[in-house]
Design a protein around this motif. Structure first.
Motif, PDB file in Angstrom:
ATOM      1  N   LEU A 277       0.831  -1.208   0.000  1.00 39.49           N
ATOM      2  CA  LEU A 277       0.000   0.000   0.000  1.00 39.49           C
ATOM      3  C   LEU A 277       0.863   1.254   0.000  1.00 39.49           C
ATOM      4  N   LEU A 278       1.903   1.279   0.837  1.00 35.35           N
ATOM      5  CA  LEU A 278       2.762   2.465   0.945  1.00 35.35           C
ATOM      6  C   LEU A 278       3.543   2.703  -0.344  1.00 35.35           C
ATOM      7  N   VAL A 279       4.079   1.629  -0.930  1.00 32.93           N
ATOM      8  CA  VAL A 279       4.822   1.784  -2.185  1.00 32.93           C
ATOM      9  C   VAL A 279       3.885   2.242  -3.303  1.00 32.93           C
ATOM     10  N   GLY A 280       2.669   1.709  -3.316  1.00 31.72           N
ATOM     11  CA  GLY A 280       1.694   2.159  -4.309  1.00 31.72           C
ATOM     12  C   GLY A 280       1.365   3.630  -4.175  1.00 31.72           C
ATOM     13  N   LEU A 281       1.221   4.107  -2.938  1.00 35.51           N
ATOM     14  CA  LEU A 281       0.972   5.528  -2.716  1.00 35.51           C
ATOM     15  C   LEU A 281       2.158   6.368  -3.180  1.00 35.51           C
ATOM     16  N   SER A 282       3.370   5.897  -2.914  1.00 33.45           N
ATOM     17  CA  SER A 282       4.559   6.628  -3.353  1.00 33.45           C
ATOM     18  C   SER A 282       4.611   6.750  -4.867  1.00 33.45           C
ATOM     19  N   ASN A 283       4.168   5.697  -5.583  1.00 28.29           N
ATOM     20  CA  ASN A 283       4.183   5.723  -7.040  1.00 28.29           C
ATOM     21  C   ASN A 283       3.156   6.693  -7.626  1.00 28.29           C
ATOM     22  N   CYS A 284       2.296   7.242  -6.781  1.00 26.26           N
ATOM     23  CA  CYS A 284       1.348   8.256  -7.250  1.00 26.26           C
ATOM     24  C   CYS A 284       2.038   9.599  -7.492  1.00 26.26           C
ATOM     25  N   ALA A 285       3.361   9.621  -7.397  1.00 25.60           N
ATOM     26  CA  ALA A 285       4.108  10.795  -7.867  1.00 25.60           C
ATOM     27  C   ALA A 285       3.911  10.993  -9.362  1.00 25.60           C
ATOM     28  N   PHE A 286       3.520   9.931 -10.090  1.00 22.50           N
ATOM     29  CA  PHE A 286       3.284  10.074 -11.530  1.00 22.50           C
ATOM     30  C   PHE A 286       2.140  11.042 -11.837  1.00 22.50           C
ATOM     31  N   PRO A 287       0.921  10.855 -11.288  1.00 17.45           N
ATOM     32  CA  PRO A 287      -0.121  11.849 -11.571  1.00 17.45           C
ATOM     33  C   PRO A 287       0.205  13.222 -11.010  1.00 17.45           C
ATOM     34  N   LEU A 288       0.969  13.277  -9.921  1.00 18.19           N
ATOM     35  CA  LEU A 288       1.380  14.587  -9.414  1.00 18.19           C
ATOM     36  C   LEU A 288       2.266  15.297 -10.425  1.00 18.19           C
ATOM     37  N   THR A 289       3.188  14.557 -11.049  1.00 16.62           N
ATOM     38  CA  THR A 289       4.055  15.156 -12.060  1.00 16.62           C
ATOM     39  C   THR A 289       3.247  15.660 -13.252  1.00 16.62           C
ATOM     40  N   LEU A 290       2.289  14.867 -13.716  1.00 17.28           N
ATOM     41  CA  LEU A 290       1.449  15.306 -14.829  1.00 17.28           C
ATOM     42  C   LEU A 290       0.696  16.582 -14.486  1.00 17.28           C
ATOM     43  N   THR A 291       0.207  16.662 -13.251  1.00 19.22           N
ATOM     44  CA  THR A 291      -0.504  17.860 -12.819  1.00 19.22           C
ATOM     45  C   THR A 291       0.416  19.069 -12.843  1.00 19.22           C
ATOM     46  N   MET A 292       1.624  18.897 -12.329  1.00 23.13           N
ATOM     47  CA  MET A 292       2.560  20.027 -12.300  1.00 23.13           C
ATOM     48  C   MET A 292       2.953  20.450 -13.709  1.00 23.13           C
ATOM     49  N   ILE A 293       3.083  19.499 -14.624  1.00 21.92           N
ATOM     50  CA  ILE A 293       3.378  19.853 -16.013  1.00 21.92           C
ATOM     51  C   ILE A 293       2.270  20.743 -16.561  1.00 21.92           C
ATOM     52  N   GLY A 294       1.014  20.403 -16.274  1.00 19.98           N
ATOM     53  CA  GLY A 294      -0.102  21.200 -16.755  1.00 19.98           C
ATOM     54  C   GLY A 294      -0.182  22.577 -16.127  1.00 19.98           C
ATOM     55  N   LEU A 295       0.377  22.726 -14.924  1.00 17.51           N
ATOM     56  CA  LEU A 295       0.298  24.000 -14.209  1.00 17.51           C
ATOM     57  C   LEU A 295       1.512  24.890 -14.424  1.00 17.51           C
ATOM     58  N   ARG A 296       2.628  24.325 -14.882  1.00 18.37           N
ATOM     59  CA  ARG A 296       3.869  25.100 -14.957  1.00 18.37           C
ATOM     60  C   ARG A 296       4.037  25.852 -16.276  1.00 18.37           C
TER      61      ARG A 296
END
Length: 423
Positions: free
Chosen positions: A333-352
């Motif tokens: 569960l914890l490793v899966g949550l950590s891998n959610c950095a992928f959608p965070l990166t996509l979001t930041m790309i859209g905002l930057r």
């Protein structure tokens, strides 16, 4: 009479405006569904192959070296073809290129099911991955262009659908193959059906025709307008930070997908249990990938999310190293949550970036360079495991990698626009 005519004209204009608004909402829903279905098709080309790879190898007489090459091909294709996506988008329009990319995915997945040689199988897999690469880069661009006020929710929908396709293909390919007669060709080829649905939706989307007209008009307007769209992105510290952050998170994600079952099996868990734990690691990304971009987009600064995801990862890797069987479900569960950095990166790309053109260039640069950075990671993990015979050093490497991911992510997550940095 004049007053009556004016009133009638005003009512008609109001009715037309209402109809136009309803039509725009319907078309917006259609494009949103097209984005979701396209995203669903971006990973089955990879995750459906893993469970059936041994059958493919036996049937095509594929060497272990070539099979190992297959694990590196996705990142390589994502990088090489991703870099070409902005130029294609400027020439044809992002929706046109995404539609063509979805067609390439469908054609590659369907045709490789009939491949009779290793070379042809690799070539058709590369065709599908080329389609994945351009869609990876340009779907955030489509979102920025057509949903400028809904970037967070739409990135969430995109990420959630991508995670769902990833997890579903990994979980059901083997039982589905068994139910359909046991042939790996049917088990891999069946995923082309979902691709065909995506192609149909994109062909029905009016944005496809609009993009074609807009880009043709932009080309006719001359080189001045085209030059305005190109940014010296290499001069942007934020672009470099996003690329390196993407590379760090992709390294961890691909290492997890490739090696997590082996970690659990070496700890004494059965193959079925290790498969379920891997499915949990990927499935947790489905709801989180929808919620996280919404939360992140509401804030100008995303540093708190970077810190939280890194903390989850460190806890998960330490737990896997010290007591892999004792807290197996918690570590997954914890490793899966950590891998959610992928959608965070996509979001930041859209905002930057301020414009869809800026997002196209930033997305291509960050994902292209990021995937190149990630290529050696899973190979290095395998080398460390083979040389030491255990998982302490490989997991220590993954935990240590989260430190630069944290430092780089804190830079990438600040409220900046690349257009301001490059002048």
């Amino acid at each position: 009479m004049s007053t009556t005519a004016e009133t009638t004209g005003a009512l008609r204009a109001q009715a037309v405006a209402v109809d136009d608004g309803r039509r725009a909402r319907r078309l917006g829903w259609l494009l949103a569904v097209a984005v979701a279905v396209a995203a669903f098709n971006l990973r089955p080309v990879v995750t459906s192959l893993g469970p059936l790879l041994h059958r493919v190898r036996d049937d095509l007489h594929m060497s272990a070296t070539v099979a190992g090459l297959l694990t590196a091909v996705p990142s390589l294709c994502f990088a090489l073809f991703g870099f070409a996506a902005p130029a294609l988008a400027r020439r044809f329009g992002p929706t046109v290129v995404v539609a063509a990319g979805t067609g390439a995915i469908t054609a590659g997945v369907a045709a490789r099911a009939f491949a009779g040689t290793t070379a042809l199988f690799l070539l058709l897999t590369a065709l599908a991955l080329a389609g994945v690469a351009v869609a990876n880069v340009l779907i955030p661009v489509v979102i920025k262009r057509y949903f400028p006020d809904r970037v967070g929710p739409m990135i969430g929908l995109y990420s959630m659908s991508l995670s769902a396709g990833t997890a579903l293909a990994a979980a059901v390919t083997v039982p589905l193959t068994r139910e359909l007669g046991g042939s790996w060709r049917v088990g891999l080829g069946i995923w082309a059906v979902a691709g065909a649905v995506a192609v149909l939706l994109w062909l029905l989307t009016p944005a496809l025709r609009r993009d074609g007209r807009d880009e043709a008009a932009g080309t006719a307007a001359g080189a001045g307008q085209a030059a305005e769209r190109r940014l010296p992105i290499l001069r942007s510290p934020t672009a470099w930070a996003l690329a390196c952050f993407f590379g760090c998170q992709a390294t961890g994600a691909y290492a997890t997908m490739g090696w997590l079952p082996q970690i659990y099996q070496d700890a004494g868990l059965s193959a079925d249990s290790s498969g379920l734990l891997l499915a949990l690691t990927m499935a947790i990304g489905v709801p989180v990938s929808f919620i996280l971009p919404n939360w992140a987009a509401r804030r100008g600064d995303q540093r708190a999310f970077v810190v939280a995801l890194v903390a989850f990862g460190i806890a998960g890797y330490v737990g896997l190293a010290l007591a892999p069987a004792g807290g197996a479900w918690l570590w997954a569960l914890l490793v899966g949550l950590s891998n959610c950095a992928f959608p965070l990166t996509l979001t930041m790309i859209g905002l930057r970036a301020r414009t869809s053109g800026g997002v196209a260039q930033l997305s291509a640069f960050a994902q292209g360079l990021g995937y190149l950075i990630s290529i050696p990671g899973p190979i290095l993990i395998g080398t460390l495991y083979q040389s030491t015979g255990g998982w302490y050093l490989p997991l220590g490497f993954l935990a240590a990698l989260l430190v630069p991911q944290l430092l780089i992510g804190l830079r990438a997550a600040r409220a900046r626009h690349i257009e301001d940095e490059v002048g």
